[in-house]
Design a protein around this motif. Structure first.
Motif, mmCIF file in Angstrom:
data_model
loop_
_atom_site.group_PDB
_atom_site.id
_atom_site.type_symbol
_atom_site.label_atom_id
_atom_site.label_comp_id
_atom_site.label_asym_id
_atom_site.label_seq_id
_atom_site.Cartn_x
_atom_site.Cartn_y
_atom_site.Cartn_z
ATOM 1 N N ALA A 34 -104.644 0.837 96.935
ATOM 2 C CA ALA A 34 -103.688 0.616 98.026
ATOM 3 C C ALA A 34 -104.144 1.336 99.292
ATOM 4 C CB ALA A 34 -102.297 1.093 97.612
ATOM 5 N N GLN A 35 -104.698 2.554 99.127
ATOM 6 C CA GLN A 35 -105.175 3.307 100.287
ATOM 7 C C GLN A 35 -106.397 2.648 100.914
ATOM 8 O OE1 GLN A 35 -105.596 7.133 98.296
ATOM 9 N NE2 GLN A 35 -103.925 7.982 99.530
ATOM 10 N N ILE A 36 -107.269 2.080 100.071
ATOM 11 C CA ILE A 36 -108.477 1.422 100.587
ATOM 12 C C ILE A 36 -108.115 0.261 101.505
ATOM 13 C CG2 ILE A 36 -110.498 0.058 99.926
ATOM 14 C CD1 ILE A 36 -110.751 1.868 97.456
ATOM 15 N N ALA A 37 -107.063 -0.468 101.146
ATOM 16 C CA ALA A 37 -106.622 -1.588 101.983
ATOM 17 C C ALA A 37 -106.213 -1.085 103.372
ATOM 18 C CB ALA A 37 -105.451 -2.305 101.312
ATOM 19 N N ILE A 38 -105.577 0.087 103.416
ATOM 20 C CA ILE A 38 -105.180 0.676 104.699
ATOM 21 C C ILE A 38 -106.396 1.189 105.448
ATOM 22 C CG2 ILE A 38 -103.808 2.494 105.787
ATOM 23 C CD1 ILE A 38 -101.923 2.343 103.367
ATOM 24 N N LEU A 39 -107.327 1.799 104.714
ATOM 25 C CA LEU A 39 -108.530 2.354 105.338
ATOM 26 C C LEU A 39 -109.351 1.276 106.040
ATOM 27 C CD1 LEU A 39 -109.553 4.831 102.495
ATOM 28 C CD2 LEU A 39 -108.914 5.473 104.825
ATOM 29 N N LYS A 40 -109.437 0.117 105.447
ATOM 30 C CA LYS A 40 -110.207 -0.974 106.061
ATOM 31 C C LYS A 40 -109.603 -1.398 107.399
ATOM 32 C CE LYS A 40 -112.282 -2.823 101.839
ATOM 33 N NZ LYS A 40 -113.640 -2.400 102.227
ATOM 34 N N GLU A 41 -108.277 -1.239 107.522
ATOM 35 C CA GLU A 41 -107.625 -1.534 108.796
ATOM 36 C C GLU A 41 -107.935 -0.457 109.835
ATOM 37 O OE1 GLU A 41 -105.601 -4.089 110.054
ATOM 38 O OE2 GLU A 41 -106.562 -5.091 108.376
ATOM 39 N N LYS A 42 -108.130 0.773 109.370
ATOM 40 C CA LYS A 42 -108.357 1.891 110.292
ATOM 41 C C LYS A 42 -109.707 1.822 110.990
ATOM 42 C CE LYS A 42 -105.133 5.303 108.548
ATOM 43 N NZ LYS A 42 -104.901 6.750 108.378
ATOM 44 N N ASP A 91 -102.080 2.070 117.207
ATOM 45 C CA ASP A 91 -100.731 2.036 116.676
ATOM 46 C C ASP A 91 -100.643 1.285 115.357
ATOM 47 O OD1 ASP A 91 -99.889 3.426 118.874
ATOM 48 O OD2 ASP A 91 -99.257 1.646 119.988
ATOM 49 N N ASN A 92 -101.375 0.195 115.249
ATOM 50 C CA ASN A 92 -101.270 -0.632 114.062
ATOM 51 C C ASN A 92 -102.021 -0.071 112.852
ATOM 52 O OD1 ASN A 92 -99.764 -2.454 115.523
ATOM 53 N ND2 ASN A 92 -101.523 -3.762 116.035
ATOM 54 N N ALA A 93 -103.079 0.704 113.117
ATOM 55 C CA ALA A 93 -103.905 1.166 112.005
ATOM 56 C C ALA A 93 -103.509 2.545 111.482
ATOM 57 C CB ALA A 93 -105.383 1.187 112.422
ATOM 58 N N VAL A 94 -102.741 3.315 112.261
ATOM 59 C CA VAL A 94 -102.389 4.663 111.819
ATOM 60 C C VAL A 94 -101.409 4.586 110.642
ATOM 61 C CG1 VAL A 94 -101.228 6.796 112.499
ATOM 62 C CG2 VAL A 94 -102.770 5.670 114.074
#
Length: 446
Positions: free
Chosen positions: A416-424, A443-446
């Motif tokens: 789940a964290q990796i999915a967020i990291l790819k956005e960052k 704003d969207n990636a934090v």
């Protein structure tokens, strides 16, 4: 209060009625000749003429207005609030600071109230404080514990109330880029930033890059960092949300995220943790006085036996750090080991710290500690010939040589964290997403 208000209203009504009757009587008693004579005699006074020629309604209204004006209560004076601010001076204590506004008994009561929140014996020189008074009486004391939290003590009719609150900042997010000519600190200064930012970048990539030996000219960095302001003044850096460092053609990236235990970590977009599980040593030491051995002559007992750790010679009182994130599982004292601490880490690892002089304040069994946190201080308790730290490690319950232990990376991110990291990734290169502005990407990636 209600009865008094009712009496006051009746008095005002009676006064108004009386004024009306007096005005009306005065008007009707004037004969035409008297009115004319009065007007001729008082032509120099426009106010008198206006009054004598006024209609009954005007006279009544004027009298009513005067009565109401004289009976309206004066507004209560506004309380005078003053704020005295400054920084804790050399040798200053809570008592010497607050006795300007409170008695000794009140200072003692205030200090007792803060014991569970923050002991006032811990106030440090140079930290900001504020005292607020209302009409000369003490109402509030505030002390900034660190850059994130503030102790607030307010006085009420029931006594003092103490609590810790987060310090509020105005936060902006900025993208900073720099190119290395000689070293990272110079490049940071050339970018118009403070040296503290260079140290933060070094912490993120310290396991990947040797910033003393590996840096080359034309290496470059990009960071997205929070800047904190109070009353328009810069107060330091907040979180580094994303960082990139290109060293000798190799690109290293790290993205901010908390792990499941609440510790700050920096991961790659693929979820690899940039931090290693353990520090290379639990303290800054001058030399190794005894190595890990299966057959060592004990300096006190004078018999050969295994030495399951590494002895670091260091002055008494030298801070001892936790080598990695973990949980304290034992704080005790024995005849041989003296005062010691044991910490359980992930993946079956355990670390031990022996012959300590004392433990860090607040350390207790069950408490989570983070890598590099001071947990104790070097001593010579137990069977020891002098001050040193006996440092030990176990893997799945068996002693291992700390010098040869495999130092794995800290646990990787979850799916789940990796999915967020790819956005960052968009934080460092927002221009890749043409549908967003740089600030929107942040704003969207934090």
């Amino acid at each position: 209060m209600y009865i008094q208000q009712k009496i006051n209203k009746k008095r005002v009504s009676l006064a108004i009625v009386t004024a009306i009757l007096v005005a009306f009587t005065a008007y009707v008693s004037l004969t035409p000749s008297q009115s004319t004579q009065t007007a001729q005699n008082e032509t120099k006074s426009t106010t008198s003429v206006a009054t004598s020629n006024a209609s009954p309604k005007a006279l009544i209204a004027s009298a009513t207005h005067q009565i109401q004006s004289s009976t309206e209560p004066e507004p209560d004076p506004q309380p005078v609030v003053k704020v005295f601010s400054g920084k804790i001076g050399k040798g200053e204590t809570a008592s010497t600071l607050l006795n300007k506004w409170l008695t000794k008994a009140e200072v003692y009561e205030l200090a007792s109230t803060t014991k569970k929140t923050f002991r006032l014996t811990k106030i440090r020189r140079g930290r900001p404080f504020r005292v607020t008074t209302t009409d000369g009486d003490f109402t509030q004391f505030e002390y900034e514990i660190d850059n994130d939290q503030c102790l607030s003590v307010t006085k009420s009719d029931d006594g003092f109330v103490a609590k810790c609150k987060d310090i509020k900042y105005d936060i902006t997010t900025e993208r900073i880029h720099g190119v290395i000519n000689s070293n990272l600190y110079e490049a940071i200064a050339n970018a118009g930033e403070k040296a503290a930012l260079a140290a933060r970048i070094g912490d993120i990539f310290g396991w990947e890059i040797d910033f003393i030996r590996d840096i080359r000219k034309n290496d470059n960095f990009t960071v997205v960092v929070e800047k904190r302001f109070r009353e328009g003044k810069f107060q330091g850096y907040g979180k580094i949300l994303a960082a990139r460092f290109v060293n000798q053609g190799n690109t290293h990236e790290g993205y901010y995220m908390k792990d499941k235990d609440g510790f700050t970590q920096y991961y790659t977009a693929e979820g690899k943790n940039l931090r290693r599980a353990f520090l290379k040593a639990p303290l800054k030491f001058s030399r190794i006085s005894s190595k890990f051995s299966k057959h060592r002559l004990h300096p006190v007992l004078k018999t050969y036996r295994p030495h399951n750790g590494i002895d670091y010679a260091a002055p008494r009182g030298t801070p001892v750090s936790a080598i990695g994130n973990g949980k304290v599982i034992k704080i005790a004292r024995s005849k041989a080991a003296g005062k010691y601490v044991k910490i359980r880490h992930s993946n079956g690892y355990e670390s031990g710290y022996l012959h300590l002089s004392r433990f860090a304040k607040g350390l207790r069994v069950g408490k989570k500690v983070k890598q590099g946190q001071t947990i104790a201080y070097v001593g010579a308790t137990g069977l020891a010939t002098g001050p040193h730290l006996d440092f030990r490690m176990k893997k799945n319950g068996k002693y291992i040589n700390p010098a040869k232990a495999i130092n794995p990376r800290a646990p990787k991110a979850t799916k789940a964290q990796i999915a967020i990291l790819k956005e960052k990734v968009k934080l460092l290169d927002p221009v890749k997403d043409t549908a967003q502005t740089p600030n929107q990407a942040v704003d969207n990636a934090v």
